[in-house]
Structures are given as C-alpha cells and as structure tokens.
Design an enzyme around this catalytic site. Sequence first.
Site, PDB file in Angstrom:
ATOM      1  N   ALA A 147      17.919   2.662  43.514  1.00 30.20           N
ATOM      2  CA  ALA A 147      19.144   1.966  43.458  1.00 30.20           C
ATOM      3  C   ALA A 147      18.997   0.786  43.734  1.00 30.20           C
ATOM      4  O   ALA A 147      19.290  -0.405  43.212  1.00 30.20           O
ATOM      5  CB  ALA A 147      20.118   2.494  44.282  1.00 30.20           C
ATOM      6  N   THR A 197      29.340   1.491  42.277  1.00 27.98           N
ATOM      7  CA  THR A 197      29.741   2.500  41.249  1.00 27.98           C
ATOM      8  C   THR A 197      30.633   3.372  41.839  1.00 27.98           C
ATOM      9  O   THR A 197      31.224   4.123  41.378  1.00 27.98           O
ATOM     10  CB  THR A 197      28.387   3.368  40.843  1.00 27.98           C
ATOM     11  OG1 THR A 197      27.750   4.031  42.253  1.00 27.98           O
ATOM     12  CG2 THR A 197      27.501   2.703  40.191  1.00 27.98           C
ATOM     13  N   GLY A 198      31.199   3.106  42.823  1.00 25.39           N
ATOM     14  CA  GLY A 198      32.557   3.616  43.297  1.00 25.39           C
ATOM     15  C   GLY A 198      32.638   5.109  44.036  1.00 25.39           C
ATOM     16  O   GLY A 198      31.610   5.724  44.002  1.00 25.39           O
ATOM     17  N   GLU A 199      34.040   5.398  44.209  1.00 26.13           N
ATOM     18  CA  GLU A 199      34.124   6.859  44.751  1.00 26.13           C
ATOM     19  C   GLU A 199      35.156   7.287  44.008  1.00 26.13           C
ATOM     20  O   GLU A 199      36.278   6.872  43.550  1.00 26.13           O
ATOM     21  CB  GLU A 199      34.382   6.877  46.250  1.00 26.13           C
ATOM     22  CG  GLU A 199      33.435   6.254  47.176  1.00 26.13           C
ATOM     23  CD  GLU A 199      33.568   4.765  47.177  1.00 26.13           C
ATOM     24  OE1 GLU A 199      34.736   4.112  47.029  1.00 26.13           O
ATOM     25  OE2 GLU A 199      32.764   3.987  47.651  1.00 26.13           O
ATOM     26  N   HIS A 232      39.818  -0.728  48.079  1.00 23.93           N
ATOM     27  CA  HIS A 232      40.297   0.465  47.958  1.00 23.93           C
ATOM     28  C   HIS A 232      41.743   0.720  47.513  1.00 23.93           C
ATOM     29  O   HIS A 232      42.462  -0.209  47.759  1.00 23.93           O
ATOM     30  CB  HIS A 232      40.138   1.423  49.416  1.00 23.93           C
ATOM     31  CG  HIS A 232      38.733   1.884  49.708  1.00 23.93           C
ATOM     32  ND1 HIS A 232      38.596   3.360  50.074  1.00 23.93           N
ATOM     33  CD2 HIS A 232      37.465   1.280  50.032  1.00 23.93           C
ATOM     34  CE1 HIS A 232      37.333   3.467  50.117  1.00 23.93           C
ATOM     35  NE2 HIS A 232      36.726   2.214  50.312  1.00 23.93           N
ATOM     36  N   GLY A 258      18.984   3.314  48.937  1.00 21.05           N
ATOM     37  CA  GLY A 258      17.986   4.073  48.483  1.00 21.05           C
ATOM     38  C   GLY A 258      17.107   2.852  47.781  1.00 21.05           C
ATOM     39  O   GLY A 258      17.470   2.167  46.932  1.00 21.05           O
TER      40      GLY A 258
END
Length: 318
Positions: free
Chosen positions: A176, A104-106, A38, A173
């Site tokens: 993905a 794919t991150g935030e 992070h 899910g």
Amino acid sequence: MARFGYFLSCEEHGPAELVEQARMAEQAGFDALWISDHYHPWNDAQGQSPFVWSVIGALSQAVSLPVETAVTCPLVRTHPAVIAQAAATCAVQLDGRFRLGVGTGEALNEHILGTVWPEAPVRLEMLEEALQIIRRLFTGEQISHHGKHYTVENARLYTVPDEPVPIDVSAFGPQAAEVAARIGDGLITMMPDASVVERFRRGGGGANPVYGGLKVCWGADERDAVRTAHRLWANEQLPDELPQVLPTPRHFEQASELVTEDRVAGSVPCGDDPDAHVKALSEFAEAGFDTVYVNQIGKDQQGFFDFYRAKVLPALRG
C-alpha cells in the site's frame, strides 16, 4: 528533526471541545493539527462525531497551525467532487495551511447510504480515480469525467487556493505504501515501521513527507489511565482488515470484548512517566517520519497539554 502535532479526535469530542483543544495544542507548542473524519464513532463510549468540515472552518479562525484530515474517504459516502470543494475551501480559509489526508475508509462510516462496500482492491482503484477528479478540480477549470466509478459533468470550483491542496494517502504495509508513493503527495501510516517508509521513498515518494500518529493516555494513576484507554479505544487493537469491514459501533464493541487491558497497556503509553511518552514518539522519528501526531485519550486534556509542554516536547526537541 521530526515535528510534533496534535491529533483532534472527532470520535471523542464535540466541536467546541475540539476547537478549545486546538488552542491548547498551539499554546503547548505543538506544530500542527490532525483531525479525524467520521460519520460514526468507533463505539458508543466515545460518543461524538461532528461534521469535520464545519469544525475545520472554526479551527481556521481559532489557531494559526496547519490542519489535515486524518483521514477522509472520498469514495462512497461523499463524492470526490464534493470533497474537492470542501478541501479547496478549507485551504482558502487556512491561507494554504491545509492538507487533505485520504484513505480507502471503513464500512463503519461509508455503508450508511445502503451502497455496496467494495473489497479492498476495488477501493484502491476507486481512490486513484477519485484523486484524479479532485486534482483536476483544484485547477479551477471546468471539468467533465466519465470513469469506471465516477461521473462528473461540467464541474468547476470557483473558490480555490493559490496552490493545489497537497493530498497525503493513508497506507498500511509495504504494498500500500507503493500505491501511496505513486498517487500521493505524502504518506500517512500509524506504525513506526521504517520498512514502510523506505518502500514509500523508493517507490516514488522520494523526499515527500511521511506522517504518523499514536494515542496516549496521560494521567497521574497509570492503571486508571490504562482502564480509560481500554474503555474508549480498545478497538485500536483489532487486527488486520477487521476495522475496515465491521459496519456499526455495536459490532466494534462486540469485537473489542476480546481485547484485554494488558493488550492496551502494552501498546498505548499510559500514565505520567515522560520517558515512556518520549520513547513512543521517538520511535516514529527514528523510523524516518517527518511529523508525528499524538492524541490524548479521555477528558483531562488540560493536564495532558501541561505535561507535554513542560516535560515531553522539550525532551523530544532537546
């Protein structure tokens, strides 16, 4: 039988604490380590966020356990060619005991350079292109790449491991999971959902490993443990895509005001009942996960490791 690892939280602990926790995890009998990657913590109460690649260098000298990032975003904040170099060096330092976990991150971590935060389908497209670059660089050959999202010119990694670093893809899910099966060497997912595991395996993942993780809050006073988990990690209960789009820790704090202590208590094993901890971890094993990583919320890490060494890990393995 599933293996059990410890999840080092860079959001909650500084580098020296993380290295000490890794030592305690190895002594307690855990099989492997995850470590988060992070730029910001999720909220100010967590309070830390060291540079993960520096910490992994220290881990390579402190423990003999395998290490994996859970997870790195090689899309916006850091170019995939730089991630390739970092991962290759970690694999050399760890003598091949390193895996690169990607996702794919935030926006929380990736928007800091002022670039556009793409929609989820675009980020998946970027991830696929990024992994193509990273894998080509792992060969140690000079490469150039002129793609839709990235450019690389005359790049070569001179420090590479004997074998390419395995890359596991985070997915939530069934759809993905199919992407992870197509582009990854393994699947990372945070819910013990057997249907996601099955979708991954049928979609091309085959016998590739599936990894999961959960948070717990061990403590002698269950209610106090619930309060600690709620104070530090209420953000874990935010729904759907919201954690991917909120840009700052303050926004997460605002959204987390909607999460009650009872909601956390219903989702996070809290207290000192070994059966509750064993049950939560066993759900992952029963769903077909190969390795499950557990993270202790809060400061009492030594108490947690003593508890797991004496009461939880023997029950899981016995």
